[in-house]
Design an enzyme around this catalytic site. Structure first.
Site, PDB file in Angstrom:
ATOM      1  N   ASP A   1      16.613   6.766   4.669  1.00 10.04           N
ATOM      2  CA  ASP A   1      15.252   6.944   4.144  1.00 10.04           C
ATOM      3  C   ASP A   1      15.206   6.649   2.653  1.00 10.04           C
ATOM      4  O   ASP A   1      14.204   6.163   2.137  1.00 10.04           O
ATOM      5  CB  ASP A   1      14.786   8.392   4.347  1.00 10.04           C
ATOM      6  CG  ASP A   1      14.152   8.600   5.713  1.00 10.04           C
ATOM      7  OD1 ASP A   1      14.049   7.625   6.466  1.00 10.04           O
ATOM      8  OD2 ASP A   1      13.755   9.750   6.018  1.00 10.04           O
TER       9      ASP A   1
ATOM     10  N   TYR B   1       0.841  -1.190   0.000  1.00 13.56           N
ATOM     11  CA  TYR B   1       0.000   0.000   0.000  1.00 13.56           C
ATOM     12  C   TYR B   1       0.882   1.248   0.000  1.00 13.56           C
ATOM     13  O   TYR B   1       1.751   1.393   0.852  1.00 13.56           O
ATOM     14  CB  TYR B   1      -0.915   0.022   1.237  1.00 13.56           C
ATOM     15  CG  TYR B   1      -1.862   1.190   1.164  1.00 13.56           C
ATOM     16  CD1 TYR B   1      -3.053   1.084   0.454  1.00 13.56           C
ATOM     17  CD2 TYR B   1      -1.530   2.422   1.728  1.00 13.56           C
ATOM     18  CE1 TYR B   1      -3.900   2.170   0.324  1.00 13.56           C
ATOM     19  CE2 TYR B   1      -2.366   3.515   1.593  1.00 13.56           C
ATOM     20  CZ  TYR B   1      -3.549   3.378   0.899  1.00 13.56           C
ATOM     21  OH  TYR B   1      -4.387   4.462   0.756  1.00 13.56           O
TER      22      TYR B   1
ATOM     23  N   GLU C   1       4.961 -38.583  28.864  1.00 15.85           N
ATOM     24  CA  GLU C   1       3.842 -37.668  28.591  1.00 15.85           C
ATOM     25  C   GLU C   1       2.545 -38.437  28.343  1.00 15.85           C
ATOM     26  O   GLU C   1       1.534 -37.849  27.988  1.00 15.85           O
ATOM     27  CB  GLU C   1       4.175 -36.763  27.384  1.00 15.85           C
ATOM     28  CG  GLU C   1       5.198 -35.678  27.709  1.00 15.85           C
ATOM     29  CD  GLU C   1       5.269 -34.564  26.672  1.00 15.85           C
ATOM     30  OE1 GLU C   1       4.714 -34.734  25.565  1.00 15.85           O
ATOM     31  OE2 GLU C   1       5.875 -33.517  26.993  1.00 15.85           O
TER      32      GLU C   1
ATOM     33  N   HIS D   1       2.508 -41.912  20.100  1.00 13.17           N
ATOM     34  CA  HIS D   1       3.797 -41.310  19.721  1.00 13.17           C
ATOM     35  C   HIS D   1       4.934 -42.296  19.945  1.00 13.17           C
ATOM     36  O   HIS D   1       5.821 -42.449  19.120  1.00 13.17           O
ATOM     37  CB  HIS D   1       4.067 -40.036  20.532  1.00 13.17           C
ATOM     38  CG  HIS D   1       3.313 -38.840  20.054  1.00 13.17           C
ATOM     39  ND1 HIS D   1       1.954 -38.705  20.224  1.00 13.17           N
ATOM     40  CD2 HIS D   1       3.718 -37.717  19.394  1.00 13.17           C
ATOM     41  CE1 HIS D   1       1.565 -37.569  19.702  1.00 13.17           C
ATOM     42  NE2 HIS D   1       2.618 -36.940  19.187  1.00 13.17           N
TER      43      HIS D   1
ATOM     44  N   GLU E   1      12.948   4.652  16.600  1.00 12.07           N
ATOM     45  CA  GLU E   1      12.891   4.099  15.240  1.00 12.07           C
ATOM     46  C   GLU E   1      14.243   4.355  14.545  1.00 12.07           C
ATOM     47  O   GLU E   1      14.845   3.460  13.985  1.00 12.07           O
ATOM     48  CB  GLU E   1      11.759   4.790  14.472  1.00 12.07           C
ATOM     49  CG  GLU E   1      11.615   4.326  13.040  1.00 12.07           C
ATOM     50  CD  GLU E   1      10.670   5.203  12.225  1.00 12.07           C
ATOM     51  OE1 GLU E   1      10.384   6.341  12.659  1.00 12.07           O
ATOM     52  OE2 GLU E   1      10.230   4.756  11.157  1.00 12.07           O
ATOM     53  N   HIS E   2      14.690   5.620  14.595  1.00 13.39           N
ATOM     54  CA  HIS E   2      15.995   5.993  14.045  1.00 13.39           C
ATOM     55  C   HIS E   2      16.873   6.522  15.170  1.00 13.39           C
ATOM     56  O   HIS E   2      16.409   7.309  15.989  1.00 13.39           O
ATOM     57  CB  HIS E   2      15.869   7.125  13.012  1.00 13.39           C
ATOM     58  CG  HIS E   2      14.909   6.847  11.917  1.00 13.39           C
ATOM     59  ND1 HIS E   2      13.611   7.309  11.929  1.00 13.39           N
ATOM     60  CD2 HIS E   2      15.042   6.167  10.759  1.00 13.39           C
ATOM     61  CE1 HIS E   2      12.997   6.927  10.824  1.00 13.39           C
ATOM     62  NE2 HIS E   2      13.830   6.222  10.090  1.00 13.39           N
TER      63      HIS E   2
ATOM     64  N   ASN F   1      -2.541   6.425   6.512  1.00 12.96           N
ATOM     65  CA  ASN F   1      -3.144   7.257   7.558  1.00 12.96           C
ATOM     66  C   ASN F   1      -3.858   6.370   8.580  1.00 12.96           C
ATOM     67  O   ASN F   1      -3.796   5.150   8.513  1.00 12.96           O
ATOM     68  CB  ASN F   1      -4.094   8.284   6.931  1.00 12.96           C
ATOM     69  CG  ASN F   1      -5.203   7.597   6.133  1.00 12.96           C
ATOM     70  OD1 ASN F   1      -5.498   6.419   6.327  1.00 12.96           O
ATOM     71  ND2 ASN F   1      -5.810   8.342   5.229  1.00 12.96           N
TER      72      ASN F   1
ATOM     73  N   GLN G   1     -10.859   0.827   1.494  1.00  9.23           N
ATOM     74  CA  GLN G   1     -11.361  -0.052   0.423  1.00  9.23           C
ATOM     75  C   GLN G   1     -10.227  -0.844  -0.236  1.00  9.23           C
ATOM     76  O   GLN G   1     -10.429  -1.991  -0.660  1.00  9.23           O
ATOM     77  CB  GLN G   1     -12.185   0.736  -0.607  1.00  9.23           C
ATOM     78  CG  GLN G   1     -11.466   1.847  -1.349  1.00  9.23           C
ATOM     79  CD  GLN G   1     -11.515   3.182  -0.621  1.00  9.23           C
ATOM     80  OE1 GLN G   1     -11.669   3.240   0.597  1.00  9.23           O
ATOM     81  NE2 GLN G   1     -11.388   4.271  -1.366  1.00  9.23           N
TER      82      GLN G   1
ATOM     83  N   GLN H   1      13.495  14.871  10.351  1.00 10.17           N
ATOM     84  CA  GLN H   1      12.539  13.918  10.892  1.00 10.17           C
ATOM     85  C   GLN H   1      11.251  14.618  11.299  1.00 10.17           C
ATOM     86  O   GLN H   1      10.164  14.069  11.130  1.00 10.17           O
ATOM     87  CB  GLN H   1      13.171  13.187  12.076  1.00 10.17           C
ATOM     88  CG  GLN H   1      12.481  11.912  12.431  1.00 10.17           C
ATOM     89  CD  GLN H   1      12.376  10.979  11.236  1.00 10.17           C
ATOM     90  OE1 GLN H   1      13.216  11.022  10.331  1.00 10.17           O
ATOM     91  NE2 GLN H   1      11.351  10.168  11.206  1.00 10.17           N
TER      92      GLN H   1
ATOM     93  N   SER I   1       6.624   8.753  12.932  1.00 11.45           N
ATOM     94  CA  SER I   1       8.062   8.582  12.800  1.00 11.45           C
ATOM     95  C   SER I   1       8.833   9.247  13.943  1.00 11.45           C
ATOM     96  O   SER I   1       8.354  10.219  14.534  1.00 11.45           O
ATOM     97  CB  SER I   1       8.480   9.186  11.465  1.00 11.45           C
ATOM     98  OG  SER I   1       9.646   8.558  11.019  1.00 11.45           O
TER      99      SER I   1
ATOM    100  N   HIS J   1       8.335  14.953   8.714  1.00 11.92           N
ATOM    101  CA  HIS J   1       7.480  13.829   8.305  1.00 11.92           C
ATOM    102  C   HIS J   1       6.014  14.074   8.653  1.00 11.92           C
ATOM    103  O   HIS J   1       5.119  13.718   7.884  1.00 11.92           O
ATOM    104  CB  HIS J   1       7.938  12.531   8.964  1.00 11.92           C
ATOM    105  CG  HIS J   1       9.044  11.852   8.223  1.00 11.92           C
ATOM    106  ND1 HIS J   1       8.874  11.334   6.976  1.00 11.92           N
ATOM    107  CD2 HIS J   1      10.331  11.608   8.558  1.00 11.92           C
ATOM    108  CE1 HIS J   1      10.024  10.798   6.562  1.00 11.92           C
ATOM    109  NE2 HIS J   1      10.922  10.966   7.502  1.00 11.92           N
TER     110      HIS J   1
HETATM  111 ZN   LIG Z   1      12.998  10.489   7.683  1.00 18.51          ZN
END
Ligand SMILES: [Zn+2]
Length: 429
Positions: free
Chosen positions: A356, A124, A410, A415, A322-323, A209, A186, A255, A233, A258
């Site tokens: 990036d 996506y 067991e 088995h 994250e970074h 989003n 959708q 950053q 981010s 973003h």
């Molecule tokens: Zn970035």
């Protein structure tokens, strides 16, 4: 950006807090759209495209001539840049291929593991103001290397019913097999159930989003896999006297741009660095086009001054960014202390933008503290690993008694018998 001097460990939880977006409850909307698309297929998909994107689409699939038109629209300069990035991303993800190693655990007992691609995946790519063609590279390249047979891209159409040309260029360059002009809930629903035009996939990748995020979570409940839990981010920079405050400021701003919900954290051992970085931020910010976004992000951002860099690293591990940029003396020798981070940038010349776009590492990374228990997207995200074993007659004779004793303990006699029956036949010649 608020400054905190020597924050005590009791304050760390609060300082590591990300901005929690108060989400409207989207679950009902998501479920209603999913139900409709499950029942009415592509007709319902087109209805929502008309409703949300304001455009009527006759054929969702992007045609060969549309792809050719798009390629012609992308400048040579951008094409070349995308190709350089694609080459680096390819090299790095190729290096993640594992050569299966067969080991003999007991004499005559062989075990090994082989990778198989996930057959059909969905990518996506959000549309709108920032066309994320770089994300196409980050997802389609490892998918192609993994050997995914069907790589399905969905991206919302603009008012004229087109997908951004750079997205289509990147998609055809990297081996995307089908592209569809569908976005939002959708798109995720279509990929979940499959429709006449859009095929069903096994795993969905890509940012989006809050609607797309909620839809991906719902798809997961219906048995699909997703890449990562999505969140705003983040960047944490650890800087000491060896940093260049202007570089640090530029990274924090890159950053912050973003999104208004992004967070940037400066961790240092000197108040003077905070002063220098803050003033560099002020002067660099003035010429940025996304200034209002940056300012919003800076509101949830912090500068933390610790007594020394090791304590700063400890906080960074607690925050799990994250970074992470290490602008500190002898940075590479400190990476052994890094426990939690999505991706680490070492030294004054390793800007976060490199990762990036073009250095080769993947930019789809864990946010919101998930770096404590998740890895970013890699070749592994597109494959399953199957274990194999082979026991020879010698192998079952060597290991059989162990299995018999454990199965009996067991109380799983069938088995035990699966072993005993073989051992008996072997004894009888
Ligand atoms: Zn970035």
């Amino acid at each position: 950006m608020k400054t905190y001097l020597n924050p005590k460990p009791e304050q760390w939880t609060e300082l590591a807090q990300r901005k929690t977006v108060t989400k409207a409850d989207l679950n009902e909307t998501v479920k209603a759209i999913f139900d409709d698309i499950q029942k009415n297929g592509i007709k319902a998909v087109k209805k929502y495209t008309h409703y949300f994107d304001g455009v009527s689409i006759e054929n969702c699939r992007v045609t060969t001539s549309e792809i050719e038109d798009a390629i012609a629209q992308v400048s040579l300069e951008l094409k070349n840049a995308i190709q350089v990035a694609a080459e680096n991303i390819t090299q790095f993800h190729l290096s993640q291929k594992e050569i299966p190693t067969k080991i003999e655990t007991t004499s005559g007992v062989f075990c090994w593991r082989e990778s198989r691609a996930i057959d059909t995946i969905g990518i996506y790519i959000p549309g709108g103001t920032a066309p994320l063609f770089s994300t196409v590279l980050m997802l389609a390249i490892p998918a192609t290397i993994a050997g995914c047979k069907n790589i399905i891209l969905c991206s919302p159409p603009d008012k004229n019913g087109n997908i951004n040309p750079a997205i289509l260029f990147a998609a055809q360059l990297t081996g995307v097999t089908q592209m569809y002009k569908v976005g939002g809930i959708q798109a995720i629903a279509a990929l979940t159930f499959g429709t006449d035009e859009i095929p069903k996939v096994s795993k969905i990748f890509g940012p989006g989003n809050q609607y797309v995020t909620a839809a991906k979570q719902y798809a997961q409940q219906l048995g699909l896999a997703i890449d990562l839990p999505a969140g705003p981010s983040e960047l944490l920079v650890i800087a000491d006297a060896t940093c260049d405050p202007e570089f640090v400021a530029s990274d924090l701003l890159s950053q912050a741009e973003h999104g208004g919900d992004s967070q940037v954290i400066l961790v240092t051992n000197s108040e003077e660095i905070v002063t220098k970085v803050t003033s560099a931020i002020e002067s660099q910010k003035a010429i940025l086009p996304r200034q209002s976004t940056v300012e919003k992000a800076l509101e949830n951002s912090r500068a933390l001054v610790f007594q020394d860099i090791p304590t700063g690293i400890e906080f960074s591990n607690f925050y799990a960014p994250e970074h992470l940029i290490l602008s500190i003396e002898d940075a590479e020798s400190k990476i052994k202390f890094i426990e939690n981070a999505g991706s680490v940038f070492i030294g004054n010349y390793s800007c976060e933008s490199a990762g990036d776009y073009a250095s080769g590492t993947n930019h789809t990374l864990p946010t919101n503290g998930y770096a404590k228990n998740y890895s970013g997207v890699s070749l592994d995200s597109f494959i399953k690993k199957i274990t194999f074993q082979k026991l020879t007659s010698q192998g079952i004779q060597n290991l059989g008694p162990t299995i018999e004793i454990m199965a009996a303990a067991e109380q799983l006699d069938a088995h035990k018998n699966a072993v005993s029956i073989r051992l008996k036949k072997l004894q009888n010649g």
